[in-house]
Scaffold this active site. Structure first.
Site, mmCIF file in Angstrom:
data_model
loop_
_atom_site.group_PDB
_atom_site.id
_atom_site.type_symbol
_atom_site.label_atom_id
_atom_site.label_comp_id
_atom_site.label_asym_id
_atom_site.label_seq_id
_atom_site.Cartn_x
_atom_site.Cartn_y
_atom_site.Cartn_z
ATOM 1 N N ARG A 74 57.687 19.208 -160.116
ATOM 2 C CA ARG A 74 57.122 18.747 -161.395
ATOM 3 C C ARG A 74 55.880 17.924 -161.088
ATOM 4 O O ARG A 74 55.550 17.678 -159.930
ATOM 5 C CB ARG A 74 58.143 17.997 -162.273
ATOM 6 C CG ARG A 74 59.159 17.123 -161.620
ATOM 7 C CD ARG A 74 58.631 15.957 -160.843
ATOM 8 N NE ARG A 74 57.760 15.115 -161.634
ATOM 9 C CZ ARG A 74 56.881 14.271 -161.140
ATOM 10 N NH1 ARG A 74 56.724 14.125 -159.818
ATOM 11 N NH2 ARG A 74 56.109 13.543 -161.911
ATOM 12 N N GLY A 75 55.191 17.501 -162.175
ATOM 13 C CA GLY A 75 53.898 16.829 -162.002
ATOM 14 C C GLY A 75 52.823 17.892 -162.133
ATOM 15 O O GLY A 75 52.895 18.948 -161.478
ATOM 16 N N ALA A 76 51.817 17.607 -162.971
ATOM 17 C CA ALA A 76 50.863 18.658 -163.352
ATOM 18 C C ALA A 76 50.215 19.394 -162.166
ATOM 19 O O ALA A 76 50.267 20.636 -162.105
ATOM 20 C CB ALA A 76 49.811 18.068 -164.287
ATOM 21 N N ARG A 123 56.456 25.826 -168.444
ATOM 22 C CA ARG A 123 56.319 24.526 -169.114
ATOM 23 C C ARG A 123 55.025 24.561 -169.943
ATOM 24 O O ARG A 123 54.026 25.120 -169.492
ATOM 25 C CB ARG A 123 56.297 23.368 -168.105
ATOM 26 C CG ARG A 123 57.655 23.173 -167.426
ATOM 27 C CD ARG A 123 57.729 21.865 -166.656
ATOM 28 N NE ARG A 123 57.841 20.703 -167.525
ATOM 29 C CZ ARG A 123 57.746 19.445 -167.085
ATOM 30 N NH1 ARG A 123 57.521 19.203 -165.804
ATOM 31 N NH2 ARG A 123 57.867 18.428 -167.916
ATOM 32 N N GLN A 151 61.536 9.419 -163.426
ATOM 33 C CA GLN A 151 60.604 9.747 -162.331
ATOM 34 C C GLN A 151 60.082 8.487 -161.642
ATOM 35 O O GLN A 151 59.781 8.504 -160.456
ATOM 36 C CB GLN A 151 59.416 10.568 -162.863
ATOM 37 C CG GLN A 151 59.763 11.990 -163.267
ATOM 38 C CD GLN A 151 60.093 12.088 -164.740
ATOM 39 O OE1 GLN A 151 60.617 11.156 -165.343
ATOM 40 N NE2 GLN A 151 59.804 13.228 -165.340
ATOM 41 N N ASP A 158 48.580 14.867 -167.780
ATOM 42 C CA ASP A 158 48.921 16.297 -167.827
ATOM 43 C C ASP A 158 47.821 17.116 -168.473
ATOM 44 O O ASP A 158 47.685 18.310 -168.209
ATOM 45 C CB ASP A 158 50.236 16.501 -168.581
ATOM 46 C CG ASP A 158 51.403 16.263 -167.658
ATOM 47 O OD1 ASP A 158 51.686 15.099 -167.354
ATOM 48 O OD2 ASP A 158 51.984 17.263 -167.170
ATOM 49 N N ASN A 197 50.072 12.401 -171.342
ATOM 50 C CA ASN A 197 50.833 12.073 -170.115
ATOM 51 C C ASN A 197 52.272 11.762 -170.504
ATOM 52 O O ASN A 197 52.638 11.807 -171.684
ATOM 53 C CB ASN A 197 50.164 10.898 -169.391
ATOM 54 C CG ASN A 197 50.740 10.687 -168.004
ATOM 55 O OD1 ASN A 197 50.891 11.643 -167.236
ATOM 56 N ND2 ASN A 197 51.097 9.472 -167.666
ATOM 57 N N LYS A 198 53.077 11.467 -169.521
ATOM 58 C CA LYS A 198 54.515 11.225 -169.706
ATOM 59 C C LYS A 198 54.806 10.308 -170.885
ATOM 60 O O LYS A 198 54.119 9.302 -171.073
ATOM 61 C CB LYS A 198 55.069 10.632 -168.400
ATOM 62 C CG LYS A 198 56.552 10.316 -168.407
ATOM 63 C CD LYS A 198 57.419 11.483 -168.820
ATOM 64 C CE LYS A 198 57.200 12.744 -167.999
ATOM 65 N NZ LYS A 198 57.778 13.955 -168.604
HETATM 66 O O1 MRU Z 1 57.576 15.886 -166.732
HETATM 67 P P1 MRU Z 1 56.827 15.626 -165.465
HETATM 68 O O2 MRU Z 1 57.612 14.833 -164.464
HETATM 69 O O3 MRU Z 1 56.236 16.889 -164.891
HETATM 70 O O4 MRU Z 1 55.614 14.698 -165.939
HETATM 71 C C1 MRU Z 1 54.702 14.247 -164.985
HETATM 72 C C2 MRU Z 1 53.677 13.336 -165.532
HETATM 73 O O5 MRU Z 1 53.642 13.032 -166.702
HETATM 74 C C3 MRU Z 1 52.611 12.876 -164.574
HETATM 75 O O6 MRU Z 1 52.172 11.593 -164.897
HETATM 76 C C4 MRU Z 1 51.422 13.852 -164.651
HETATM 77 O O7 MRU Z 1 51.849 15.169 -164.508
HETATM 78 C C5 MRU Z 1 50.395 13.550 -163.622
HETATM 79 S S1 MRU Z 1 50.949 13.943 -162.015
HETATM 80 C C6 MRU Z 1 49.684 13.691 -160.916
#
Ligand code: MRU
Length: 343
Positions: free
Chosen positions: A45-47, A86, A193, A234, A244-245
């Site tokens: 996970r993470g963009a 996603r 996370q 994201d 973002n999250k």
């Molecule tokens: O749902 P996730 O864990 O994929 O969400 C991740 C985030 O929101 C991060 O802050 C974002 O992707 C940036 S990662 C460099």
């Protein structure tokens, strides 16, 4: 050093992020379907990491196809499947479009040329991600000073990329440069996370930090423990609105109230020049993520739930956007970042 995803002869190896911090479990993905499942289950996970994984998924589809004539169709199928995993992270769509260009370009050579080109592109996307994160780290580190209290949310670290990270990449670089500061990591409900992954990375690097629950942020800001907020993204619109999250928007409002700069660190591949704040798809996830914590039910059976995974922070609350190219300041028109041969 943490490497989240790696292409090897016999498959794509990823760290299973659902098992962290208890276990450093590695998953071998042999085909694009397993990569798609890993993204859906948030094993990766993470963009930026999602983007790299999807590119490698397409590369696996190429590697596993032994019929030259079937290859474009197989690639298109993998592309479609991976696109559906996603909905929010811009990097996923950016990486898949970049892969698609490879097989849509006319090829003069026959044989294995297309297969090799597709694999090469996926590996290039992964390598570039490392260089980009290091550049973001360097640009962002200039904003960190001795004595700072830096608050971060979710995980925008090595685990969200190939290595190093974006927001946590800035923190990592500043620490490697010898700066003396303190980090606060929000736990980041519902999937934790911050508690599971950011705390794991900070501990691994011995960067001084404390973990807080999300609802403690206002209190510690008021107490003067935090003088900078830095998060990842994201998706970023041309005018600097940041997706973002979930919880990021609340932190930005709090930062504004306490006159604390609110920084966003992200690669150019996270910027969507055509996105509008109202047009972004915010992922809705399973109610069980809210009613349960790591498999243990914490709410009465049958409780109804809202579970948006992301929120949008309006541009007016964003003090600067740290990219690999430069740090952009308001008023934002991020299109200038793409003018000199980037992306
Ligand atoms: O749902 P996730 O864990 O994929 O969400 C991740 C985030 O929101 C991060 O802050 C974002 O992707 C940036 S990662 C460099």
């Amino acid at each position: 050093m943490i490497r989240t995803i790696e292409w090897k002869e016999d498959g794509v190896y990823i760290i299973d992020q659902t098992a962290l911090p208890d276990e450093l479990r590695i998953i071998r993905c042999e085909d694009h379907e397993r990569i798609a499942e890993a993204i859906e289950r948030m094993e990766i996970r993470g963009a930026p990491a999602i983007g790299v994984a999807a590119a490698m998924g397409v590369a696996l589809a190429a590697k596993n196809c032994n019929n030259e004539h079937e290859l474009p169709e197989r690639l298109a199928r993998a592309y479609k499947r991976l696109r559906s995993t996603r909905p929010t992270a811009r990097n996923l769509f950016w990486a898949l479009e970049r892969m698609r260009k490879v097989w849509e370009e006319p090829l003069r050579e026959g044989g294995n040329a297309l297969k090799e080109k597709v694999i090469k592109e996926a590996l290039a996307i992964a390598e570039e991600d490392i260089a980009v994160c290091k550049a973001i780290g360097k640009n962002g580190s200039a904003l960190i000073s001795d004595g700072d209290g830096v608050l971060t949310h979710c995980n925008a670290g090595a685990l969200a990329c190939v290595e190093h990270g974006t927001a946590l990449g800035v923190i990592r670089t500043a620490y490697q440069e010898g700066k003396k500061f303190f980090v606060y990591s929000c736990e980041t409900r519902p999937l934790l996370q911050g508690a599971r992954l950011t705390a794991f990375e900070l501990k691994y690097e011995r960067i001084p930090f404390k973990l807080i629950t999300d609802n403690m942020a206002a209190y510690i800001m008021k107490k003067g423990l935090v003088n900078k907020v830095i998060v990842g993204a994201d998706l970023i619109t041309r005018q600097g609105d940041v997706v973002n999250k979930i919880g990021t928007y609340g932190l930005a409002v709090l930062a504004k109230h306490h006159s604390i700069p609110f920084y966003v660190a992200a690669p150019l591949s996270t910027i969507d020049l055509n996105a509008s704040p109202d047009g972004v798809t915010i992922e809705e996830r399973a109610p069980s993520e809210v009613t349960h914590i790591r498999g243990v039910r914490i709410a009465p059976e049958g409780t109804e739930v809202l579970n948006p995974a992301f929120d949008l922070t309006p541009r007016q609350l964003v003090s600067a956007i740290i990219t690999e190219k430069e740090v952009a300041y308001p008023p934002y028109d991020l299109s200038f970042l793409f003018r000199q041969g980037n992306n």
